[in-house]
Design a protein around this motif. Structure first.
Motif, short mmCIF file in Angstrom:
data_model
loop_
_atom_site.label_atom_id
_atom_site.label_comp_id
_atom_site.label_asym_id
_atom_site.label_seq_id
_atom_site.Cartn_x
_atom_site.Cartn_y
_atom_site.Cartn_z
N CYS A 62 36.54 38.52 42.43
CA CYS A 62 35.37 39.08 41.75
C CYS A 62 35.71 40.24 40.83
N SER A 63 36.47 41.19 41.32
CA SER A 63 36.76 42.37 40.50
C SER A 63 37.82 42.07 39.44
N GLY A 64 38.71 41.13 39.72
CA GLY A 64 39.68 40.71 38.71
C GLY A 64 38.99 40.06 37.52
N LEU A 65 37.92 39.29 37.80
CA LEU A 65 37.15 38.65 36.73
C LEU A 65 36.47 39.69 35.86
N SER A 66 35.77 40.64 36.48
CA SER A 66 35.07 41.64 35.67
C SER A 66 36.05 42.51 34.90
N GLN A 67 37.18 42.86 35.51
CA GLN A 67 38.18 43.66 34.80
C GLN A 67 38.74 42.89 33.60
N TYR A 68 39.03 41.63 33.79
CA TYR A 68 39.59 40.81 32.71
C TYR A 68 38.60 40.65 31.56
N VAL A 69 37.36 40.34 31.88
CA VAL A 69 36.34 40.12 30.85
C VAL A 69 36.11 41.41 30.06
N TYR A 70 35.98 42.53 30.74
CA TYR A 70 35.80 43.80 30.03
C TYR A 70 37.03 44.12 29.19
#
Length: 153
Positions: A62-70
């Motif tokens: 979950c946090s890897g996805l948000s970090q990558y997208v941002y």
């Protein structure tokens, strides 16, 4: 004309498109939040959930996805859901825009630990990396123990 995106990527895209055809805005007016909310959807069904994952090639948690997208749009944010929660400015549900983050807490206290993070799509919907069986998917927010956070508005 400034276009604020609040209700979801489809509605936000329609606003930009309609404004473009009316000659009052261009596609370049799409906000960071609109781009983020739309971009995260490209991973649904295409990239697996991987615990600790932080890239399309290895999969996301979950946090890897948000970090990558941002990061894709030039915003550097911390790696874990708890660190992201601490980094973001809290906002009310009514003030949240698509592209902001939704933090899921262990209980009703907004100061309780965060166990999950997702990208808000508007209208009580999110995209998140769920688990190995479901992967990255569109969901309705299932808990009332959430807070919303932004770094853009």
């Amino acid at each position: 004309m400034a276009v604020r995106h609040k209700v979801g990527t489809i509605a936000g895209t329609m606003v930009v498109a309609l404004s473009f055809f009316q000659g009052t805005a261009s596609a370049q007016t799409e906000s960071f939040n609109q781009k983020t909310a739309g971009y995260v959807e490209t991973f649904m069904g295409n990239v697996p959930y991987t615990y600790g994952g932080s890239s399309p090639s290895s999969g996301f948690d979950c946090s890897g996805l948000s970090q990558y997208v941002y990061g894709h749009y030039g915003k550097s944010i911390p790696r874990t859901a708890e660190e992201q929660f601490e980094h973001f400015r809290s906002e009310s549900r009514g003030a949240a825009w698509g592209g902001d983050l939704v933090f899921f807490h262990e209980n009703s206290s907004p100061d309780s630990p965060v166990y999950h993070v997702a990208i808000y799509e508007g209208s009580n919907h999110i995209v998140s990396a769920i688990d190995e069986a479901q992967g990255i998917a569109w969901q309705t927010i299932w808990s009332s123990d959430v807070t919303f956070g932004t770094i853009t508005h």
